[in-house]
Write a protein that holds these residues in place. Structure first.
Motif, PDB file in Angstrom:
ATOM      1  N   ILE A   1      36.307  25.992  43.197  1.00  0.00           N
ATOM      2  CA  ILE A   1      35.975  25.528  41.852  1.00  0.00           C
ATOM      3  C   ILE A   1      34.472  25.265  41.714  1.00  0.00           C
ATOM      4  N   LYS A   2      33.822  24.879  42.797  1.00  0.00           N
ATOM      5  CA  LYS A   2      32.395  24.576  42.770  1.00  0.00           C
ATOM      6  C   LYS A   2      31.500  25.786  43.037  1.00  0.00           C
ATOM      7  N   ASN A   3      32.090  26.894  43.492  1.00  0.00           N
ATOM      8  CA  ASN A   3      31.286  28.030  43.963  1.00  0.00           C
ATOM      9  C   ASN A   3      31.505  29.249  43.059  1.00  0.00           C
ATOM     10  N   GLN A   4      30.668  29.392  42.058  1.00  0.00           N
ATOM     11  CA  GLN A   4      30.801  30.499  41.112  1.00  0.00           C
ATOM     12  C   GLN A   4      30.582  31.849  41.783  1.00  0.00           C
ATOM     13  N   ARG A   5      29.668  31.906  42.727  1.00  0.00           N
ATOM     14  CA  ARG A   5      29.401  33.172  43.415  1.00  0.00           C
ATOM     15  C   ARG A   5      30.628  33.640  44.197  1.00  0.00           C
ATOM     16  N   MET A   6      31.299  32.730  44.885  1.00  0.00           N
ATOM     17  CA  MET A   6      32.504  33.087  45.620  1.00  0.00           C
ATOM     18  C   MET A   6      33.617  33.516  44.664  1.00  0.00           C
ATOM     19  N   GLN A   7      33.712  32.865  43.517  1.00  0.00           N
ATOM     20  CA  GLN A   7      34.705  33.258  42.521  1.00  0.00           C
ATOM     21  C   GLN A   7      34.494  34.709  42.096  1.00  0.00           C
ATOM     22  N   ASN A   8      33.259  35.054  41.775  1.00  0.00           N
ATOM     23  CA  ASN A   8      32.961  36.429  41.343  1.00  0.00           C
ATOM     24  C   ASN A   8      33.264  37.436  42.448  1.00  0.00           C
ATOM     25  N   HIS A   9      32.922  37.072  43.673  1.00  0.00           N
ATOM     26  CA  HIS A   9      33.156  37.945  44.828  1.00  0.00           C
ATOM     27  C   HIS A   9      34.648  38.223  45.007  1.00  0.00           C
ATOM     28  N   LEU A  10      35.479  37.190  44.925  1.00  0.00           N
ATOM     29  CA  LEU A  10      36.916  37.362  45.141  1.00  0.00           C
ATOM     30  C   LEU A  10      37.589  38.063  43.965  1.00  0.00           C
ATOM     31  N   ARG A  11      37.109  37.809  42.760  1.00  0.00           N
ATOM     32  CA  ARG A  11      37.671  38.520  41.605  1.00  0.00           C
ATOM     33  C   ARG A  11      37.389  40.015  41.705  1.00  0.00           C
ATOM     34  N   LEU A  12      36.166  40.352  42.090  1.00  0.00           N
ATOM     35  CA  LEU A  12      35.806  41.757  42.259  1.00  0.00           C
ATOM     36  C   LEU A  12      36.620  42.386  43.385  1.00  0.00           C
ATOM     37  N   GLY A  13      36.804  41.660  44.477  1.00  0.00           N
ATOM     38  CA  GLY A  13      37.578  42.180  45.606  1.00  0.00           C
ATOM     39  C   GLY A  13      39.027  42.433  45.242  1.00  0.00           C
ATOM     40  N   ALA A  14      39.619  41.529  44.464  1.00  0.00           N
ATOM     41  CA  ALA A  14      41.012  41.710  44.034  1.00  0.00           C
ATOM     42  C   ALA A  14      41.143  42.948  43.157  1.00  0.00           C
ATOM     43  N   ARG A  15      40.193  43.138  42.246  1.00  0.00           N
ATOM     44  CA  ARG A  15      40.241  44.309  41.367  1.00  0.00           C
ATOM     45  C   ARG A  15      40.078  45.596  42.171  1.00  0.00           C
ATOM     46  N   ARG A  16      39.164  45.585  43.137  1.00  0.00           N
ATOM     47  CA  ARG A  16      38.968  46.778  43.953  1.00  0.00           C
ATOM     48  C   ARG A  16      40.215  47.111  44.760  1.00  0.00           C
ATOM     49  N   PHE A  17      40.884  46.079  45.268  1.00  0.00           N
ATOM     50  CA  PHE A  17      42.106  46.334  46.029  1.00  0.00           C
ATOM     51  C   PHE A  17      43.165  46.962  45.132  1.00  0.00           C
ATOM     52  N   CYS A  18      43.275  46.449  43.928  1.00  0.00           N
ATOM     53  CA  CYS A  18      44.217  47.009  42.959  1.00  0.00           C
ATOM     54  C   CYS A  18      43.913  48.478  42.696  1.00  0.00           C
ATOM     55  N   ASP A  19      42.648  48.800  42.485  1.00  0.00           N
ATOM     56  CA  ASP A  19      42.247  50.172  42.169  1.00  0.00           C
ATOM     57  C   ASP A  19      42.420  51.107  43.361  1.00  0.00           C
ATOM     58  N   GLU A  20      42.159  50.610  44.568  1.00  0.00           N
ATOM     59  CA  GLU A  20      42.098  51.482  45.741  1.00  0.00           C
ATOM     60  C   GLU A  20      43.424  51.630  46.475  1.00  0.00           C
ATOM     61  N   PHE A  21      44.315  50.639  46.369  1.00  0.00           N
ATOM     62  CA  PHE A  21      45.529  50.681  47.192  1.00  0.00           C
ATOM     63  C   PHE A  21      46.832  50.430  46.438  1.00  0.00           C
ATOM     64  N   LEU A  22      46.767  50.008  45.200  1.00  0.00           N
ATOM     65  CA  LEU A  22      48.002  49.656  44.499  1.00  0.00           C
ATOM     66  C   LEU A  22      48.160  50.447  43.203  1.00  0.00           C
ATOM     67  N   ASN A  23      48.008  51.749  43.262  1.00  0.00           N
ATOM     68  CA  ASN A  23      48.249  52.558  42.074  1.00  0.00           C
ATOM     69  C   ASN A  23      49.288  53.629  42.373  1.00  0.00           C
ATOM     70  N   GLY A  24      49.707  54.342  41.320  1.00  0.00           N
ATOM     71  CA  GLY A  24      50.755  55.335  41.483  1.00  0.00           C
ATOM     72  C   GLY A  24      50.423  56.423  42.473  1.00  0.00           C
ATOM     73  N   ARG A  25      49.148  56.785  42.558  1.00  0.00           N
ATOM     74  CA  ARG A  25      48.717  57.826  43.499  1.00  0.00           C
ATOM     75  C   ARG A  25      49.054  57.435  44.941  1.00  0.00           C
ATOM     76  N   HIS A  26      48.901  56.144  45.253  1.00  0.00           N
ATOM     77  CA  HIS A  26      49.181  55.696  46.607  1.00  0.00           C
ATOM     78  C   HIS A  26      50.682  55.579  46.880  1.00  0.00           C
ATOM     79  N   LEU A  27      51.476  55.298  45.854  1.00  0.00           N
ATOM     80  CA  LEU A  27      52.924  55.310  46.037  1.00  0.00           C
ATOM     81  C   LEU A  27      53.384  56.710  46.435  1.00  0.00           C
ATOM     82  N   VAL A  28      52.870  57.722  45.726  1.00  0.00           N
ATOM     83  CA  VAL A  28      53.226  59.102  46.049  1.00  0.00           C
ATOM     84  C   VAL A  28      52.753  59.466  47.454  1.00  0.00           C
TER      85      VAL A  28
END
Length: 458
Positions: free
Chosen positions: A354-381
C-alpha cells in the motif's frame, strides 16, 4: 481551291516517338510493379516465418515437461504406447479416445457422478482445440487415447497409457497436467479475457478500493481458507469471505467442522460466522479492487480455477502458499507476476504494498504480461497439440482399438453424430457443449448476479 498537304513522314516519326515514350513509361511502371510485388511477397514470407516462430515458441514453452513425461514413462521414443483400458479407469477419471478424424469418445458417462460438468466441458475444449489444429492442417489422422482424472487432487498412479490431470495436490504425483475444463475453449477464453481487460481499463486505479478481495466456498479441504478467515482485520485491509458450502449442508456446518478439526477458539468461530460469510462477487467486479487473493481449493486443498481469472483485472495478485500445481504454474515468477503470502506474512506484505507505488506498478505490469504470454487461447491449443504430437503413430490403429472399444461399447458415449462406422450411445449432458456464451458463463459461475456487488469503501 488549294488542297492541304500533310507530311506523313513527320507524323509517322512523331507517333513512333510517342510509342517509345509510352514503352519507356510502361517499362518503368512494370519494373516498379515487379519491385512492389517482390517486396510484398518478401514481407508475406517474413510474416509467415514470424508467425511460425511464434507458434513454435508457444509450442516449445509447453512441450518441455511433455517430452520429459513421455521419455520417463514410454521409452524408447518409438515404442508402442498402450491404449487406455475403458474398464479400469482411476477414481475420478475416464478414458478418452480420439478417432483419426478428431471425433471424441468417452469411456463412460459421468451423468450420475461428481464431475459430470467437467466431462462435458472437457469435451467442448477438446473439440475446439482439435478443430483449430485441423484448420491449420496440423492434425495427423491417428487413433489416440489417454486416461484423464478430473478429481482436483489429481492422478494417484501411472498407467500403461498416458495419464492426464487438471491439477495435482503435490508436484511429485504421477501424470501430465492439462488445462482445466473451466477455460471452456480457446475462443471462449480469449473473449472472456478481452471482456475482463475492458472492464479493467474502464476502472482507473485511483478509483479502486484499497483492499484485498477473496471469495470462495467452504469445504472439507478448506483449512487454508479457514486460516485466512481467522485473521483479525484491525486495519480494514481485507474483504474476504465464504460464499457457499461444498460438501456440507450449510456454511455454518462447514465452519464448525473445520473449527473442530483445527482446534479453533470460540471467538474465531464467532468472528467467522459474524463477519466472514459474504455474498458472491462476480468476476466482472474484480477490477473494482486493487488486490486479489488466490487460495487453495475447497474440496481437497488442491488447485482452484479462480487463479486463471485473476491476471486479467489490472490488479495485484497475491497467492497463498500451497503445494498444488496446474499446467501453467511453472511459468509463474514470485515478485514479478505475483506475491506469495501466508497467515504470518499477509499483513506485512499488504502494508508494504500500500505504501509502495513503484512495486504496485511493477506487479500490475507483471500480472498483465503473464496473462498475455501464458494464459490465452493460443497456449491452450499449444499444450494439447504437444500431447497429440507425442502420441502420433505410437498407439495401435486397428486390432487393439477395435477390441478395446468393443469391450467398452456398452459404457462408452459420445456427443458426435452417429455414422455407420461410428456408433456409440449419446452422452447424457451433451447440451453443455452447445451452450451460448452467456449461459456458459452462468454455468461456470462468473456472471454478474441480479443485484451487482459494490466494493466497500476503502
Amino acid at each position: 481551291l488549294v488542297t492541304p498537304t500533310f507530311d506523313l513522314n513527320y507524323y509517322s516519326e512523331s507517333i513512333r516517338n510517342k510509342e517509345r515514350e509510352c514503352g519507356q513509361y510502361s517499362a518503368i511502371v512494370f519494373q516498379n510493379f515487379v519491385f512492389l510485388s517482390d517486396m510484398l511477397m518478401l514481407h508475406y514470407v517474413y510474416l509467415k516465418i514470424l508467425f511460425l516462430m511464434i507458434a513454435l515458441h508457444v509450442r516449445w514453452s509447453h512441450s518441455e515437461d511433455v517430452r520429459a513425461y513421455f521419455e520417463q514413462n514410454f521409452s524408447p521414443s518409438h515404442s508402442q504406447i498402450a491404449h487406455c483400458d475403458l474398464l479400469r479407469p482411476q477414481k475420478g477419471g475416464e478414458c478418452i479416445y480420439l478417432h483419426p478424424s478428431g471425433r471424441i469418445i468417452h469411456g463412460r458417462d459421468f451423468i450420475n457422478e461428481a464431475g459430470n460438468g467437467k466431462q462435458m466441458l472437457m469435451d467442448l475444449m477438446l473439440r475446439k482445440v482439435i478443430a483449430e489444429i485441423q484448420r491449420r492442417q496440423m492434425w495427423k489422422p491417428y487413433w489416440r487415447s489417454f486416461q484423464i482424472v478430473y478429481a482436483a487432487s489429481g492422478p494417484m498412479r501411472q498407467s500403461k497409457c498416458p495419464v492426464l490431470g487438471i491439477g495435482k495436490l503435490r508436484p511429485s504425483q504421477p501424470g501430465l497436467l492439462v488445462p482445466n475444463p473451466f477455460f471452456v475453449s480457446p475462443s471462449w477464453w480469449d473473449n472472456y479475457l478481452n471482456q475482463s481487460l475492458e472492464f479493467s481499463a474502464s476502472r482507473p486505479w485511483n478509483n479502486r478500493t484499497n483492499r484485498l478481495l477473496f471469495r470462495g466456498a467452504c469445504g472439507p479441504g478448506s483449512q487454508a481458507r479457514f486460516n485466512l478467515m481467522q485473521l483479525p482485520d484491525t486495519e480494514h485491509e481485507l474483504d474476504v469471505g465464504f460464499t457457499k458450502a461444498d460438501g456440507y449442508p450449510t456454511l455454518e456446518a462447514c465452519v464448525l467442522a473445520l473449527a473442530k478439526k483445527m482446534n479453533a477458539t470460540e471467538s474465531d468461530v464467532h468472528r467467522i460466522l459474524l463477519h466472514r460469510l459474504k455474498s458472491h462477487v462476480p468476476q466482472s467486479e474484480y477490477s473494482n479492487y486493487r488486490f486479489l487473493l488466490h487460495m487453495p481449493g475447497s474440496s481437497t486443498g488442491s488447485y482452484s480455477r479462480n487463479l486463471q481469472h485473476l491476471f486479467a483485472h489490472g490488479a495485484i495478485v497475491l497467492i497463498w502458499k500451497h503445494s498444488a500445481v496446474e499446467w501453467y504454474y511453472s511459468h509463474l515468477k514470485p515478485g514479478i507476476h505475483y506475491l506469495p503470502v501466508d497467515a504470518h506474512t499477509l499483513y506485512p506484505t499488504m502494508s508494504a504494498l500500500i505504501k509502495n507505488q513503484r512495486m504496485q506498478n511493477h506487479l500490475r505490469l507483471g500480472a498483465r504480461r503473464f496473462c498475455d504470454e501464458f494464459l490465452n487461447g493460443r497456449h491452450l491449443v499449444a499444450r494439447w497439440e504437444s500431447i497429440f504430437a507425442a502420441l502420433e503413430n505410437r498407439q495401435s490403429n486397428t486390432t487393439t482399438v477395435d477390441f478395446v472399444l468393443r469391450g467398452g461399447r456398452g459404457r462408452a458415449c459420445t456427443c458426435e453424430p452417429t455414422t455407420a462406422d461410428f456408433s456409440f450411445s449419446k452422452c447424457a449432458k451433451c447440451e453443455v457443449t452447445t451452450l451460448k456464451p452467456s449461459r456458459m458463463a452462468r454455468l461456470i459461475g462468473i456472471t454478474r448476479p441480479t443485484k451487482p456487488h459494490h466494493a466497500p469503501p476503502s
